[in-house]
Design a protein around this motif. Structure first.
Motif, PDB file in Angstrom:
ATOM      1  N   ASP A 101      -2.195  -3.787 -11.071  1.00  0.00           N
ATOM      2  CA  ASP A 101      -3.163  -4.512 -10.247  1.00  0.00           C
ATOM      3  C   ASP A 101      -2.567  -4.652  -8.842  1.00  0.00           C
ATOM      4  O   ASP A 101      -1.499  -5.261  -8.668  1.00  0.00           O
ATOM      5  CB  ASP A 101      -3.430  -5.892 -10.858  1.00  0.00           C
ATOM      6  CG  ASP A 101      -4.471  -6.685 -10.070  1.00  0.00           C
ATOM      7  OD1 ASP A 101      -4.253  -6.912  -8.859  1.00  0.00           O
ATOM      8  OD2 ASP A 101      -5.485  -7.099 -10.668  1.00  0.00           O
ATOM      9  N   VAL A 102      -3.248  -4.097  -7.855  1.00  0.00           N
ATOM     10  CA  VAL A 102      -2.722  -4.068  -6.485  1.00  0.00           C
ATOM     11  C   VAL A 102      -2.478  -5.471  -5.945  1.00  0.00           C
ATOM     12  O   VAL A 102      -1.457  -5.739  -5.300  1.00  0.00           O
ATOM     13  CB  VAL A 102      -3.694  -3.299  -5.556  1.00  0.00           C
ATOM     14  CG1 VAL A 102      -3.241  -3.371  -4.110  1.00  0.00           C
ATOM     15  CG2 VAL A 102      -3.803  -1.846  -6.005  1.00  0.00           C
ATOM     16  N   PHE A 103      -3.394  -6.389  -6.226  1.00  0.00           N
ATOM     17  CA  PHE A 103      -3.255  -7.738  -5.678  1.00  0.00           C
ATOM     18  C   PHE A 103      -2.132  -8.521  -6.370  1.00  0.00           C
ATOM     19  O   PHE A 103      -1.513  -9.398  -5.764  1.00  0.00           O
ATOM     20  CB  PHE A 103      -4.590  -8.479  -5.741  1.00  0.00           C
ATOM     21  CG  PHE A 103      -5.567  -7.973  -4.718  1.00  0.00           C
ATOM     22  CD1 PHE A 103      -5.541  -8.439  -3.411  1.00  0.00           C
ATOM     23  CD2 PHE A 103      -6.486  -6.977  -5.048  1.00  0.00           C
ATOM     24  CE1 PHE A 103      -6.426  -7.952  -2.452  1.00  0.00           C
ATOM     25  CE2 PHE A 103      -7.373  -6.480  -4.099  1.00  0.00           C
ATOM     26  CZ  PHE A 103      -7.339  -6.961  -2.802  1.00  0.00           C
ATOM     27  N   GLU A 104      -1.867  -8.187  -7.627  1.00  0.00           N
ATOM     28  CA  GLU A 104      -0.712  -8.798  -8.295  1.00  0.00           C
ATOM     29  C   GLU A 104       0.582  -8.310  -7.647  1.00  0.00           C
ATOM     30  O   GLU A 104       1.530  -9.080  -7.458  1.00  0.00           O
ATOM     31  CB  GLU A 104      -0.723  -8.470  -9.792  1.00  0.00           C
ATOM     32  CG  GLU A 104      -1.747  -9.265 -10.571  1.00  0.00           C
ATOM     33  CD  GLU A 104      -1.721  -8.951 -12.056  1.00  0.00           C
ATOM     34  OE1 GLU A 104      -0.767  -8.261 -12.517  1.00  0.00           O
ATOM     35  OE2 GLU A 104      -2.662  -9.374 -12.759  1.00  0.00           O
ATOM     36  N   GLY A 107       0.823  -1.214   0.000  1.00  0.00           N
ATOM     37  CA  GLY A 107       0.000   0.000   0.000  1.00  0.00           C
ATOM     38  C   GLY A 107       0.851   1.254   0.000  1.00  0.00           C
ATOM     39  O   GLY A 107       0.600   2.200  -0.762  1.00  0.00           O
ATOM     40  N   GLY A 108       1.882   1.274   0.838  1.00  0.00           N
ATOM     41  CA  GLY A 108       2.776   2.433   0.891  1.00  0.00           C
ATOM     42  C   GLY A 108       3.486   2.681  -0.423  1.00  0.00           C
ATOM     43  O   GLY A 108       3.756   3.830  -0.794  1.00  0.00           O
ATOM     44  N   SER A 109       3.774   1.601  -1.170  1.00  0.00           N
ATOM     45  CA  SER A 109       4.509   1.761  -2.433  1.00  0.00           C
ATOM     46  C   SER A 109       3.737   2.605  -3.440  1.00  0.00           C
ATOM     47  O   SER A 109       4.328   3.303  -4.266  1.00  0.00           O
ATOM     48  CB  SER A 109       4.846   0.389  -3.033  1.00  0.00           C
ATOM     49  OG  SER A 109       3.713  -0.242  -3.618  1.00  0.00           O
ATOM     50  N   PHE A 110       2.410   2.551  -3.384  1.00  0.00           N
ATOM     51  CA  PHE A 110       1.611   3.327  -4.342  1.00  0.00           C
ATOM     52  C   PHE A 110       1.610   4.826  -4.015  1.00  0.00           C
ATOM     53  O   PHE A 110       1.271   5.636  -4.870  1.00  0.00           O
ATOM     54  CB  PHE A 110       0.180   2.792  -4.398  1.00  0.00           C
ATOM     55  CG  PHE A 110       0.048   1.526  -5.178  1.00  0.00           C
ATOM     56  CD1 PHE A 110      -0.167   1.544  -6.542  1.00  0.00           C
ATOM     57  CD2 PHE A 110       0.163   0.295  -4.543  1.00  0.00           C
ATOM     58  CE1 PHE A 110      -0.276   0.359  -7.270  1.00  0.00           C
ATOM     59  CE2 PHE A 110       0.059  -0.892  -5.248  1.00  0.00           C
ATOM     60  CZ  PHE A 110      -0.154  -0.862  -6.620  1.00  0.00           C
ATOM     61  N   GLY A 118     -12.099  -0.558 -15.086  1.00  0.00           N
ATOM     62  CA  GLY A 118     -12.556  -1.043 -16.388  1.00  0.00           C
ATOM     63  C   GLY A 118     -13.115  -2.439 -16.272  1.00  0.00           C
ATOM     64  O   GLY A 118     -13.334  -2.953 -15.176  1.00  0.00           O
ATOM     65  N   GLY A 119     -13.306  -3.058 -17.413  1.00  0.00           N
ATOM     66  CA  GLY A 119     -13.870  -4.404 -17.433  1.00  0.00           C
ATOM     67  C   GLY A 119     -13.008  -5.418 -16.703  1.00  0.00           C
ATOM     68  O   GLY A 119     -13.496  -6.426 -16.203  1.00  0.00           O
ATOM     69  N   ASP A 120     -11.709  -5.173 -16.655  1.00  0.00           N
ATOM     70  CA  ASP A 120     -10.793  -6.116 -16.010  1.00  0.00           C
ATOM     71  C   ASP A 120     -10.570  -5.790 -14.537  1.00  0.00           C
ATOM     72  O   ASP A 120      -9.660  -6.317 -13.908  1.00  0.00           O
ATOM     73  CB  ASP A 120      -9.433  -6.104 -16.732  1.00  0.00           C
ATOM     74  CG  ASP A 120      -9.563  -6.551 -18.177  1.00  0.00           C
ATOM     75  OD1 ASP A 120     -10.467  -7.354 -18.451  1.00  0.00           O
ATOM     76  OD2 ASP A 120      -8.765  -6.094 -19.015  1.00  0.00           O
ATOM     77  N   GLY A 121     -11.386  -4.908 -13.973  1.00  0.00           N
ATOM     78  CA  GLY A 121     -11.214  -4.537 -12.565  1.00  0.00           C
ATOM     79  C   GLY A 121     -10.533  -3.184 -12.429  1.00  0.00           C
ATOM     80  O   GLY A 121     -10.720  -2.315 -13.269  1.00  0.00           O
ATOM     81  N   GLU A 122      -9.744  -3.060 -11.397  1.00  0.00           N
ATOM     82  CA  GLU A 122      -9.122  -1.769 -11.089  1.00  0.00           C
ATOM     83  C   GLU A 122      -7.619  -1.809 -11.294  1.00  0.00           C
ATOM     84  O   GLU A 122      -6.960  -2.794 -10.969  1.00  0.00           O
ATOM     85  CB  GLU A 122      -9.357  -1.409  -9.619  1.00  0.00           C
ATOM     86  CG  GLU A 122     -10.749  -0.988  -9.290  1.00  0.00           C
ATOM     87  CD  GLU A 122     -10.834  -0.418  -7.874  1.00  0.00           C
ATOM     88  OE1 GLU A 122     -11.821   0.272  -7.622  1.00  0.00           O
ATOM     89  OE2 GLU A 122      -9.924  -0.660  -7.043  1.00  0.00           O
ATOM     90  N   LEU A 123      -7.115  -0.694 -11.788  1.00  0.00           N
ATOM     91  CA  LEU A 123      -5.672  -0.502 -11.860  1.00  0.00           C
ATOM     92  C   LEU A 123      -5.329   0.828 -11.206  1.00  0.00           C
ATOM     93  O   LEU A 123      -5.999   1.836 -11.429  1.00  0.00           O
ATOM     94  CB  LEU A 123      -5.184  -0.499 -13.311  1.00  0.00           C
ATOM     95  CG  LEU A 123      -5.406  -1.778 -14.131  1.00  0.00           C
ATOM     96  CD1 LEU A 123      -4.926  -1.575 -15.558  1.00  0.00           C
ATOM     97  CD2 LEU A 123      -4.719  -2.977 -13.494  1.00  0.00           C
ATOM     98  N   TRP A 124      -4.296   0.813 -10.378  1.00  0.00           N
ATOM     99  CA  TRP A 124      -3.762   2.039  -9.780  1.00  0.00           C
ATOM    100  C   TRP A 124      -2.383   2.265 -10.381  1.00  0.00           C
ATOM    101  O   TRP A 124      -1.514   1.391 -10.293  1.00  0.00           O
ATOM    102  CB  TRP A 124      -3.665   1.908  -8.259  1.00  0.00           C
ATOM    103  CG  TRP A 124      -4.992   1.824  -7.575  1.00  0.00           C
ATOM    104  CD1 TRP A 124      -5.771   0.715  -7.408  1.00  0.00           C
ATOM    105  CD2 TRP A 124      -5.700   2.902  -6.942  1.00  0.00           C
ATOM    106  NE1 TRP A 124      -6.925   1.036  -6.721  1.00  0.00           N
ATOM    107  CE2 TRP A 124      -6.909   2.372  -6.422  1.00  0.00           C
ATOM    108  CE3 TRP A 124      -5.429   4.266  -6.757  1.00  0.00           C
ATOM    109  CZ2 TRP A 124      -7.848   3.142  -5.730  1.00  0.00           C
ATOM    110  CZ3 TRP A 124      -6.357   5.047  -6.071  1.00  0.00           C
ATOM    111  CH2 TRP A 124      -7.541   4.495  -5.570  1.00  0.00           C
ATOM    112  N   ASN A 125      -2.200   3.398 -11.027  1.00  0.00           N
ATOM    113  CA  ASN A 125      -0.956   3.660 -11.773  1.00  0.00           C
ATOM    114  C   ASN A 125      -0.672   2.529 -12.769  1.00  0.00           C
ATOM    115  O   ASN A 125       0.473   2.150 -13.005  1.00  0.00           O
ATOM    116  CB  ASN A 125       0.239   3.822 -10.825  1.00  0.00           C
ATOM    117  CG  ASN A 125       0.193   5.139 -10.059  1.00  0.00           C
ATOM    118  OD1 ASN A 125      -0.611   6.011 -10.362  1.00  0.00           O
ATOM    119  ND2 ASN A 125       1.052   5.272  -9.068  1.00  0.00           N
ATOM    120  N   GLY A 126      -1.753   1.966 -13.327  1.00  0.00           N
ATOM    121  CA  GLY A 126      -1.595   0.922 -14.330  1.00  0.00           C
ATOM    122  C   GLY A 126      -1.260  -0.446 -13.777  1.00  0.00           C
ATOM    123  O   GLY A 126      -0.920  -1.363 -14.531  1.00  0.00           O
TER     124      GLY A 126
END
Length: 346
Positions: free
Chosen positions: A330-333, A304-307, A320-328
């Protein structure tokens, strides 16, 4: 529509920052403050519809930009806005001495508009599972007493998870004993390494020594953190990552995200560390509520801090259709990548 059950609420400030670098145009109306960044950290791991369980109360003035409010609403949290018609929003001035985001000075330029515990009355945020505070030791005990009293009146008899970040300006030796006294009433005590050293009167150079950090964190734990001493000390230690100290496990160090990876290369350039510690704690809380493990929670916190580090201000959310991206990303990835890198499996 049913009132959502709230998992996390930060009672920290939301601040509009002006950021100045030498020989550059200033950046205006940059969203900041401990409340904003802690909320970001939690929101990263609460995708819709779980985002509705994120409670966010912001106390704004008559100059809070509508575009920013639209952006905050796009996070799809349970947002409660208290607007003062005759006062400015909380504003700050952050001045860097150079363009490397190194030495800096911060001052508030308007009177503060804090979120008081009384403001939670008649909102779903009063019965949240967890709260994040950035507060002085003296203020912490008063605020907790008020919160628990209000919850009792509302019929919420359970004890919420309390995450306490000691106010940096209050971290000095004369406040060590009040800090240890307040720590007995919280579940997670989390100073950063510089604040920890300052509380014990250690020189700043010592703050970067892992053995010193660990020893001081252990002293805090030994004095009693949480109900029956079952709380946790989490020290956010900059380039050393973080260390989790509790009665149930040996001191556990976790590296910062940007130094991990099988290839040994940095994942990204650290642009601005502002708010990373607050975001760590918001993400830590969601991780703890989800897993019940302080070490797993610290993995969430690190990611979380890294973002917060990758840009000035908040990261960019794209849904979008594939879920959420933060700064492009996937947080869970990123979380899976980090857990694998530190030997916890994907």
């Amino acid at each position: 529509m049913n009132t959502p059950s709230i998992s996390f609420t930060s009672l920290g400030l939301v601040v509009l920052d002006e950021i100045r670098f030498p020989s550059q145009e200033p950046l205006l109306d940059i969203l900041g403050g401990s409340g904003a960044y802690a909320t970001l950290g939690a929101r990263l791991f609460l995708r819709p519809p779980l985002s509705h369980t994120l409670g966010w109360m912001i106390h704004t003035g008559n100059d809070f930009p509508e575009l920013m409010l639209d952006r905050l609403e796009s996070w799809d949290a349970t947002l409660v806005v208290e607007r003062e018609a005759d006062k400015p929003s909380t504003r700050g001035l952050l001045e860097y001495e150079d363009t490397t985001f190194g030495p800096k000075h911060f001052t508030y330029t308007t009177p503060l508009l804090p979120v008081h515990d009384n403001n939670l009355k008649h909102t779903p945020l009063l019965t949240a599972q967890a709260y994040h505070y950035l507060e002085t030791p003296q203020g912490m005990q008063t605020r907790l007493s008020t919160l628990l009293s209000l919850r009792k009146e509302a019929g919420a008899l359970d004890h919420p998870l309390i995450i306490w970040e000691p106010a940096p300006y209050a971290c000095k030796p004369e406040n060590l004993q009040p800090c240890l006294a307040a720590a007995q009433h919280v579940d997670v005590l989390s100073p950063n390494h510089l604040e920890l050293a300052a509380l014990f009167g250690e020189y700043p150079a010592k703050a970067h020594d892992k053995a010193t950090i660990e020893a001081l964190a252990q002293r805090m734990l030994d004095s009693g953190v949480g109900q029956d001493g079952k709380g946790t000390v989490v020290v956010r230690a900059g380039e050393n990552g973080s260390v989790v100290v509790s009665r149930d496990l040996p001191p556990t160090w976790l590296p910062p995200f940007y130094t991990t990876g099988a290839d040994g290369r940095q994942h990204f350039k650290v642009v601005d560390p502002t708010g990373a510690g607050n975001a760590f704690l918001g993400a830590y809380t969601v991780g703890y509520l989800r897993t019940g493990s302080a070490v797993e929670a610290a993995c969430y916190g690190t990611v979380g801090g890294s973002f917060a580090l990758e840009q000035v201000g908040m990261p960019e959310l794209v849904s979008g259709g594939d879920g959420e991206l933060w700064n492009g990303v996937d947080v869970f990835e990123r979380l899976a990548e980090y857990r694998e890198a530190v030997g916890l499996g994907a």
